[in-house]
Design an enzyme around this catalytic site. Structure first.
Site, PDB file in Angstrom:
ATOM      1  N   SER A 190      -2.261  -8.254   1.715  1.00 25.64           N
ATOM      2  CA  SER A 190      -2.402  -7.138   0.781  1.00 25.64           C
ATOM      3  C   SER A 190      -1.730  -7.375  -0.563  1.00 25.64           C
ATOM      4  CB  SER A 190      -1.853  -5.853   1.404  1.00 25.64           C
ATOM      5  OG  SER A 190      -0.449  -5.912   1.463  1.00 25.64           O
TER       6      SER A 190
ATOM      7  N   LYS B  81       4.879  -3.625  -1.683  1.00 25.23           N
ATOM      8  CA  LYS B  81       3.840  -3.199  -2.612  1.00 25.23           C
ATOM      9  C   LYS B  81       4.400  -3.157  -4.026  1.00 25.23           C
ATOM     10  CE  LYS B  81       0.668  -2.302   0.537  1.00 25.23           C
ATOM     11  NZ  LYS B  81       1.158  -3.361   1.436  1.00 25.23           N
TER      12      LYS B  81
END
Lengths: 428, 141
Positions: free
Chosen positions: B55, B92
């Site tokens: 991701s 993230k």
């Protein structure tokens, strides 16, 4: 001179180390076991509430732990030692005068620090350590080390205080009210035996002890106990490097008269501290599992940046044999020694101390005629018996039956900070 | 020692004398490159964590890489962070506008317009920054 001490104490240290890398354990009950997965050596607050006692044998409580969903870990000394090092390093930034007391406690000397508010500074220390390392700590500030220890205990337990209690500049009756809440056995330096002697004389709380006549204190508790009474009264008299609770920790440290630079010189001094510490161990019929070594340069030097570091080593078998301890201490020193620095202070701290009688077969484990006459006499007797009556008449239980030299640690978590192959792995 | 030609004493210098110019490299002589010293500004609060998953490929974090995370840094808008969201670890891009916090994955390169899967941290969420990612260690295969 008016002194101010700050004691920093990590909360449920071993369990907290596990939680940094496994946050799902955060409010869950956690226990950590001693060497060989024998007894419970650390309990999180949730486990304390379940009434499972410290030092309880694991096999006895195994089912109860399963029933309550308690996470159980073997002692991950590599992890705990490294996390301790990180906490201490973070503390060095707040004051140059720091005395590492054990793997999870340190005294900071605030004397002479120009601060308007110790409480505020204490809070800053607490927030910084927790943020930087993930380990929650409690902070107690007082005029003496003994009182600072009490302040930390109260800061830990009373949620309203939010982990910090400063009693260095309060009215005596405020301190007295806190002292009335502390049982005499929990006062630093007063062990079980002394507390029983005191209870016979109706001295039950730290407050009672504070008001004890000094001459009586000296007679009943020796000069160490007398010092404790004086400390409870705000008179600082426990010298640096002296620890009134040698059953828990034995420290041997010294600042150098002139800077020490070479590894050889440092290891000589570390070896001498080990010898002294082992003497104290043998004097009280104990052995130690864990050795911590720390070294520091001069905080105020204009010529070089401050360097402080520590390393921890744990033995497979507890020992009070100077060469064993020294060997472990030198391996710690090898990990932290940096060339080209001027060291100002070094120290050795022995912890995880157990009474000698736990080791029935220890008499058979060491044979060195040069160093320990008593042990070699025993070995001579064993040899003689084996010679006269045939081999294996007298044999050490630990050899031959199974290879018990390796410490059993079946519930070990990963060595997240010391082993590249055991890093925390995160799914992203 | 006496000079036989004019009876004066001569001093013998029993040492080496450097001849020629000093090496221009002398001022730059150093002890070697130590990654720990260069890259780890705060050793006590720096941790190494291995990541699995794709991701954050757009942020140059690939499956199996090790990220170097500094807990002492305060995250600023645009940092890549390691955080805890409701008890789960997450890596993230941290985006903060006022009190609004978003955690954004980067599947593609930064030039791509795709940025699906952005997570908005709600008030009822249990959110905690674990640390800021300062370096990524990627082994060349």
């Amino acid at each position: 001179m008016n002194k101010t001490y700050c004691l920093v104490d990590c909360n449920n240290f071993f369990a907290s180390c596990e939680r940094v890398f496994n946050p799902k354990l955060k409010n869950k009950p956690v226990v950590v076991l001693t060497n060989n997965d024998g007894c419970i050596v650390a309990r999180s607050n949730e486990v304390k509430k379940l009434g499972i006692p410290m030092g309880a044998p694991y096999f006895k409580y195994k089912n109860e732990l399963i029933n309550h969903g308690v996470a159980v870990f073997s002692s991950n000394y590599e992890l705990y030692g490294d996390m301790s090092n990180r906490v201490m390093k973070t503390l060095f930034d707040f004051t140059p005068n720091i005395e590492i007391y054990s793997i999870d406690e340190a005294f900071l000397d605030f004397t002479g620090l120009y601060l308007s508010d110790f409480d505020d500074y204490g809070r800053k220390i607490r927030n910084t350590v927790t943020k930087n390392t993930g380990i929650p700590i409690s902070v107690g500030i007082a005029k003496t080390k003994t009182l600072a220890k009490i302040a930390t205990e109260i800061a830990k337990k009373d949620k309203i205080l939010d982990g910090v209690l400063d009693i260095s500049n309060v009215y005596p009756n405020v301190i007295d009210n806190y002292l009335k809440k502390i049982e005499v056995v929990d006062v630093w330096g007063i062990g079980r035996r002394n507390s029983m002697k005191l209870q016979i004389r109706d001295i039950n709380t730290a407050y009672d002890l504070k008001n004890m006549n000094l001459k009586d204190a000296r007679k009943l508790l020796t000069v160490t106990g007398q010092r404790t009474v004086m400390e409870l009264n705000g008179i600082s008299c426990i010298p640096i490097g002296e620890v009134p609770d040698p059953k828990k920790n034995i420290a041997s440290t010294r600042s150098f008269g002139r800077p020490v630079t070479t590894f050889n010189e440092l290891s000589e001094s570390v070896a001498s501290y080990c010898a002294r510490a082992c003497e104290k161990l043998r004097d009280q019929n104990s052995k130690a599992y864990t050795i911590m070594v720390f070294i520091l340069t001069n905080r105020f030097s204009k010529y070089e940046p401050f360097y402080a570091n520590s390393a921890v080593s744990t033995l497979y078998k507890a020992s009070s044999y100077t060469p064993d301890i020294t060997k472990a201490a030198i391996s710690c020193l090898e990990k932290i020694y940096l060339d080209g620095k001027n060291y100002k202070k070094a120290g050795v701290i022995l912890s995880n101390i157990v009474p000698e009688e736990n080791f029935q077969m220890s008499v058979f484990e060491r044979y060195d005629p040069k160093n320990n006459k008593e042990e070699s006499n025993i070995m001579k007797a064993v040899d003689h018996l084996n010679h006269v009556y045939g081999n294996n008449t007298v044999v050490s239980l630990t050899e031959g039956i199974e290879k018990r030299w390796k410490m059993r640690r079946e519930l070990l978590s990963q060595r997240f900070t010391t082993n590249w192959n055991e890093l925390l792995t995160v799914q992203i | 020692m006496t000079d036989p030609n004019n009876n004066r004493s001569l001093v013998i210098l029993n040492d080496y004398v450097c001849a020629g110019f000093p090496s221009p490299a002398d001022d730059y002589a150093e002890t070697g490159i130590d990654l720990n010293e260069l890259l780890v500004s705060h050793p006590a609060s720096t941790f190494f964590i291995r990541v699995k998953g794709e991701s954050m490929v757009g942020a140059r974090i690939q499956d199996g890489d090790v990220i170097m995370v500094d807990r002492s840094l305060e995250p600023i808008d645009g940092n890549v962070i390691l955080a805890l969201l409701n008890g789960e670890f997450i890596v993230k891009r941290y985006k903060k506008k006022g009190s609004n916090i978003q955690l954004i994955p980067e599947y593609e390169t930064p030039h791509s317009t795709q940025c699906g899967g952005a997570i908005t941290v709600a008030r009822e969420d249990n959110f905690e920054v674990w640390g800021v990612v300062s370096y990524i260690i990627h082994k060349s295969k």
